[in-house]
Design an enzyme around this catalytic site. Structure first.
Site, short mmCIF file in Angstrom:
data_model
loop_
_atom_site.label_atom_id
_atom_site.label_comp_id
_atom_site.label_asym_id
_atom_site.label_seq_id
_atom_site.Cartn_x
_atom_site.Cartn_y
_atom_site.Cartn_z
N HIS A 57 -24.61 15.85 -32.94
CA HIS A 57 -24.85 15.47 -34.46
C HIS A 57 -25.92 14.33 -34.14
CE1 HIS A 57 -21.28 17.65 -35.51
NE2 HIS A 57 -20.71 16.99 -34.55
N GLN A 60 -25.95 10.40 -35.56
CA GLN A 60 -24.84 9.68 -35.16
C GLN A 60 -25.22 8.59 -33.93
OE1 GLN A 60 -20.99 11.55 -34.57
NE2 GLN A 60 -21.08 12.46 -36.71
N HIS A 233 -15.86 23.36 -34.82
CA HIS A 233 -15.06 22.28 -34.32
C HIS A 233 -13.60 22.85 -34.52
CE1 HIS A 233 -17.92 19.14 -35.95
NE2 HIS A 233 -17.74 19.13 -34.61
N GLU A 236 -9.30 19.29 -32.43
CA GLU A 236 -10.01 18.06 -32.22
C GLU A 236 -8.77 16.91 -31.86
OE1 GLU A 236 -13.31 16.10 -33.79
OE2 GLU A 236 -13.63 14.82 -31.93
N HIS A 270 -14.78 21.46 -28.57
CA HIS A 270 -13.58 20.35 -28.34
C HIS A 270 -12.25 21.30 -27.83
CE1 HIS A 270 -15.55 17.01 -29.92
NE2 HIS A 270 -15.46 17.48 -31.31
N ASP A 321 -22.06 15.25 -28.67
CA ASP A 321 -21.51 15.36 -30.03
C ASP A 321 -21.97 13.88 -30.73
OD1 ASP A 321 -19.69 15.44 -32.11
OD2 ASP A 321 -17.79 15.12 -30.68
ZN LIG Z 1 -18.84 17.30 -33.37
#
Ligand SMILES: [Zn+2]
Length: 455
Positions: A57, A60, A233, A236, A270, A321
């Protein structure tokens, strides 16, 4: 056409000395071993197939280092989520592109030739659509184009705020789509990618998670995957497992394997919290485990069930990630160390005996390529020229034999040993620097200064 001459190369069959590799149209078209360099060849020390970073991502990255603060009376995830949503409320398309370009450049300098961009910010603040529905996807395309990274774009279907079809709220409004609006978005993104990006790019789909979609939506959206990758996802955090169990009557991986046609077209990001049965069933499904060891450590997710998964033939790849730190060498060793710390043993992520570094690196190269639907992960005629050159004369490496080089890369070196990188033949890192490094950093710094001033 370009020709690379390497003192040694890790081809699919093992180490080869004095290799000339010819690349035409982004692909390896000829490979000649035990030969000599020609005057126009690009000379490198040690050549490896470069890895695909299968889960990112990119936006981020701009939050890295801003969320390591403990807040009294708040849960451990709170500081991170709070800042992520505040960023989300204010980030503009221009800033989004600047962040993505920096992130992609850092990935290439670390040795990744391609990225799987799990892209879930689609809307304006408050949830209103942009006039151009794929405005932010186009910003990712522009960043990929500028940096030259290979892009597997993964638009995300994010319809609910939590398990049981909870409504979206607050910062999540920028993520939301119905299945219909999502299908239009993917179709438009595919057309635009075909028009503006090189032919190694592709557009898959990413139902965000079981908690942010519904069983009906998931079934519908799979019909537009065609032969493109499907990423999700899953499992997680423990709370996600108990929420899904309470809602759907099964654990997330268990439910997905029983209710969706999971195959090697799928990448399960994950898959941290799995029972032994889930681990074995997932390994047998052919799906790729999308492991993100640095982020999983940073967020306190827990270690992957790696030993049992590999023992049953499971495939895996690596992703950065949250991009809190972009480092291929550190990602590799964090995966292995997470297993050692849990099992109180050494040399764990390897299905039989031999070099752990080789098993980690080559496993991630092959699995990552498959998860991206990218014809790479190996140095072989016909494959994409996704290649990375490293400097085996660096102090951390110079004393190692060929069969120890990948152990050195994984456990002793840092990313400064990367000298050159090609993404589908595009020579973007030369002499340890991205060719557009200075401009990308300058644009990024301006964008982040403006963004922070607006929060
Ligand atoms: Zn992610």
């Amino acid at each position: 056409m370009q020709v690379i001459f390497a003192k040694r190369a890790r081809t699919f069959d093992g180490w080869t000395e004095n290799v000339r590799i010819t690349c035409v149209g982004g692909k390896i078209t000829n490979l000649e071993a035990a030969t000599t360099a020609q005057p126009s060849d690009i000379l490198v020390d040690t050549l490896l197939p470069s890895l695909s970073n299968l889960h990112s991502h990119s936006f981020q990255r701009a939050m890295a280092g801003m969320t390591e603060v403990r807040a009294a009376g708040k849960d451990s995830f709170w500081t991170w989520r709070d800042l992520m949503y505040r960023f989300m409320e204010h980030v503009t398309p221009e800033q989004y592109q600047a962040i993505a370009a920096l992130t992609f450049m850092e990935m290439q300098e670390a040795g990744y030739a391609a990225v799987g961009e799990f892209h879930y910010v689609h809307n304006q603040h408050g949830g209103q659509k942009y006039d151009n529905q794929i405005e932010l996807s186009e910003r990712v395309f522009a960043a990929a184009h500028h940096t030259g990274i290979g892009l597997t774009h993964l638009p995300v279907l994010y319809s609910y705020g939590g398990a049981g079809k909870a409504e979206l709220a607050g910062g999540q409004m920028r993520f939301g789509n119905t299945v219909d609006s999502f299908c239009t978005l993917v179709a438009n993104a595919r057309t635009r990618a075909a028009d503006t990006l090189p032919s190694d790019a592709c557009v898959g789909i990413a139902p965000h998670s079981l908690r942010a979609t519904s069983p009906e939506d998931l079934r519908q959206v799979l019909t537009i995957a065609d032969s493109n990758p499907i990423h999700i996802h899953i499992s997680e955090q423990p709370k996600e497992v108990t929420d899904i169990q309470a809602w759907l009557g099964a654990r997330p991986v268990e439910w997905l394997l029983q209710n969706a046609p999971v195959s090697d077209q799928w990448c399960l990001i994950h898959a941290t919290h799995m029972t032994s049965q889930e681990t074995q069933d997932m390994a047998r499904s052919g799906a790729i485990a999308g492991l993100c060891p640095i982020t999983e450590a940073n967020l306190g997710d827990g270690p992957f069930n790696g030993v049992e998964y590999l023992a049953h033939g499971g495939a895996f790849g690596l992703g950065s990630d949250s991009n809190v730190r972009i480092s291929l060498t550190e990602e590799l060793r964090t995966l292995e160390y997470s297993q050692r710390l849990r099992d109180l043993g050494r040399n764990v992520i390897i299905p039989s005996e031999g070099s752990v570094g080789d098993a980690l690196y080559m496993g991630a190269a092959v699995g990552g390529a498959r998860a991206m639907r990218r014809n790479s992960g190996r140095i072989e005629v016909g494959a994409l020229a996704d290649l990375v050159a490293i400097d085996s004369t660096a102090p951390a490496m110079f004393a190692l034999r060929d069969d120890q080089i990948l152990d050195g890369l994984c456990f002793a070196a840092d990313d400064t040993i990367v000298t050159d990188l090609w993404s589908a033949g595009r020579h973007q890192v030369k002499d340890r620097k991205h060719i557009h490094r200075d401009a990308i950093i300058a644009t990024y710094k301006t964008a982040i200064t403006d963004l922070l001033a607006s929060i």
